[in-house]
Design an enzyme around this catalytic site. Structure first.
Site, PDB file in Angstrom:
ATOM      1  CG  ASP A 192      -0.853   0.778   4.083  1.00 50.04           C
ATOM      2  OD1 ASP A 192      -0.620  -0.434   4.075  1.00 50.04           O
ATOM      3  OD2 ASP A 192      -1.430   1.381   3.149  1.00 50.04           O
ATOM      4  CD  GLU A 248       3.349  -1.914   3.067  1.00 50.59           C
ATOM      5  OE1 GLU A 248       3.126  -2.984   2.514  1.00 50.59           O
ATOM      6  OE2 GLU A 248       2.508  -0.997   3.110  1.00 50.59           O
TER       7      GLU A 248
HETATM    8  C1  NOJ Z   1      -0.162  -2.367   2.008  1.00 56.90           C
HETATM    9  C2  NOJ Z   1      -1.113  -3.255   2.723  1.00 56.90           C
HETATM   10  O1  NOJ Z   1      -0.387  -4.223   3.447  1.00 56.90           O
HETATM   11  C3  NOJ Z   1      -2.016  -3.865   1.690  1.00 56.90           C
HETATM   12  O2  NOJ Z   1      -2.835  -4.867   2.242  1.00 56.90           O
HETATM   13  C4  NOJ Z   1      -2.844  -2.758   1.067  1.00 56.90           C
HETATM   14  O3  NOJ Z   1      -3.594  -3.283  -0.014  1.00 56.90           O
HETATM   15  C5  NOJ Z   1      -1.962  -1.611   0.532  1.00 56.90           C
HETATM   16  N1  NOJ Z   1      -0.891  -1.274   1.415  1.00 56.90           N
HETATM   17  C6  NOJ Z   1      -2.774  -0.375   0.297  1.00 56.90           C
HETATM   18  O4  NOJ Z   1      -3.172   0.203   1.510  1.00 56.90           O
END
Ligand code: NOJ
Length: 490
Positions: A192, A248
């Site tokens: 993430d 991500e």
């Molecule tokens: C990306 C995640 O996909 C999202 O759902 C989340 O709110 C943020 N990162 C923070 O962890």
């Protein structure tokens, strides 16, 4: 370099299938539907966070990195899922949230209570807000903690304090957390907002505050320390056979994303540009061209059209089934790794929610609506009354009804995934964008050509070739591409 799974299926566990009657999906629900995934043909699944969590940010506020929330069935349910998935040749990726923890995490509780203790410097603390950074959820990124009497940094909600990866103790504990799951048989992770973990200890003010979107630090944040940290993380995975790390890295400067992808960092990083593109061949062409140029022929992105963070793509594109079918044909014929979001293979759209029904602080609930499995009341869930309302038309847009209809979008996904497996050019071949009439996106993958008509009128195309697959009824090769139709031909 191993490119990992061929097609990955994202599951938001709260929304997949409830087996206990709680109204919330659970891991036994995922295990119960593994045969759906196998029939569909994907070879890996990614679970959004299943850790114990207060749920302020849908599980992205982790209170214990080495456990599974009892709401999902606890660790034994994950072990059952791993065993059943591996029996079926499916890999299981966990979400891994390295940038922050929950404020209920014992590390943060200890950090608040005992500044001189073992976790005292595991987060970012300052007597006054130490930078002009803003939270991605709105408001300042610094909140004063009443117990410690200092401000802590949180790039997301105040319930998600940022970890300080410059501290060796944080690095060691987080990497050990990865080993905990790898030892248990987990096949990899989706990391993430992983670009955020490397950080200049001076926390310099943003040089380029964006007046149009003052909270958008996440997309503009880059620090070279992240690359070294990724190498440490990757080394942990590489000590195990055949593990996969997708990150991500949602940079505003998308051309910089590939710098995080190589044989020592991430296997793949997400490209979200198709999530942002309007329904036009030109917009999709330019997203694909930009990714091709940024990655070059040796590397490729992870593509997704939908996720738990965005309205579903069918919703975004006018609710239209024909567009959802064209989009599927493009997604599953691109170079790189396609990620499906559970329910897109059923052609789901988002329900309209009243303010009272919303759960997420950013209102991202629509795509988190429960997945319907059967036409009848309760749609296969143990509770007829799940935590969010059903998506529209669940009586027909459900797995059982779709499966009974070989013309359905579900079967289209299955045929596309099967074609991708049968045709190595679709998985590993080059991608060459072709000249095409306005409104048509066209590219070549080896000996195959993909042509997608984004318009609502037939478009003349030269030499369509032998049709291997069409998103709609494919007539004879009469020199036309039917309205809103994609064709893969040889
Ligand atoms: C990306 C995640 O996909 C999202 O759902 C989340 O709110 C943020 N990162 C923070 O962890």
């Amino acid at each position: 370099m191993s490119s990992g799974p061929s097609v990955v299926y994202q599951i938001y566990p709260r929304s997949f299938l409830d087996t206990t009657g709680s109204g919330v999906g659970d891991l036994d629900g995922v295990t119960a539907r593994l045969d759906h995934l196998r029939w569909l043909g994907v070879d890996a699944l990614w679970l959004s966070p299943v850790y114990p969590s207060p749920g302020v940010d849908g599980g992205y506020d982790v209170a214990d990195h080495r456990d599974v929330d009892t709401a999902f069935g606890g660790l034994p349910a994950l072990d059952r899922l791993l065993a059943a998935a591996h029996e079926r040749g499916l890999r299981v990726l966990l979400d891994w949230v390295p940038n922050h923890t929950s404020d209920a995490h014992p590390w943060f509780v200890s950090s608040c209570r005992d500044p001189a203790g073992p976790h005292g410097d595991w987060y970012w603390w300052a007597d006054e807000p130490a930078s002009n950074w803003r939270s991605a959820f709105g408001g300042p990124a610094w909140t004063r903690h009443p117990v410690r009497g200092q401000y802590y940094l949180h790039l997301f909600t105040p319930a998600q304090p940022d970890l300080n990866w410059n501290r060796p103790g944080v690095r060691a504990a987080m990497l050990d957390g990865l080993r905990f799951w790898l030892d248990r048989g987990v096949d990899g992770f989706r990391a993430d907002v992983v670009h955020l973990i490397g950080r200049d200890p001076a926390l310099p003010d943003l040089a380029d505050p964006d007046p149009a979107n003052p909270n958008d630090l996440v997309g503009r944040y880059r620090d070279p320390r992240t690359h070294d940290l990724l190498r440490e993380i990757r080394a942990v995975l590489d000590a195990y056979p055949d593990r996969f790390l997708v990150g991500e890295v949602p940079l505003a400067d998308a051309a910089a994303i590939p710098s995080y992808v190589d044989s020592t960092q991430l296997h793949r990083a997400f490209d979200f540009s198709l999530m942002e593109a309007d329904w036009s061949a030109a917009a999709w062409r330019s997203a694909i061209a930009a990714a091709e140029a940024a990655y070059g022929p040796e590397r490729a992105p992870a593509w997704a059209l939908s996720s738990h963070d965005q309205p579903r793509h069918r919703t975004r594109h006018g609710g239209r089934a024909d567009r959802a079918r064209v989009a599927a044909c493009v997604l599953l014929t691109l170079r790189g790794t396609p990620f499906l979001y559970a329910g897109e293979e059923l052609g789901l759209t988002d329900p309209a929610l009243s303010p009272a029904q919303r759960v997420d602080p950013l209102g991202r609930d629509g795509s988190r609506a429960p997945v319907p499995w059967t036409p009848g009341p309760g749609h296969g869930w143990a509770s007829p009354d799940p935590w969010l309302p059903w998506p529209p038309s669940a009586a027909t847009r459900n797995a059982a009804t779709r499966r009974a209809d070989p013309g359905s979008i579900l079967w289209l996904y299955r045929r596309l995934i099967s074609l991708r497996r049968q045709q190595p050019a679709l998985r590993d071949g080059d991608l060459t964008l072709l000249d095409a009439p306005d409104g048509v996106l066209a590219y070549r993958r080896g000996a195959l050509a993909v042509r997608a008509n984004f318009t609502d009128v037939p478009v003349p195309v030269a030499q369509r070739g032998r049709v291997l697959l069409s998103s709609g009824p494919a007539g004879p090769d009469d020199g036309e591409l039917p309205p809103c139709t994609a064709i893969v031909s040889a």
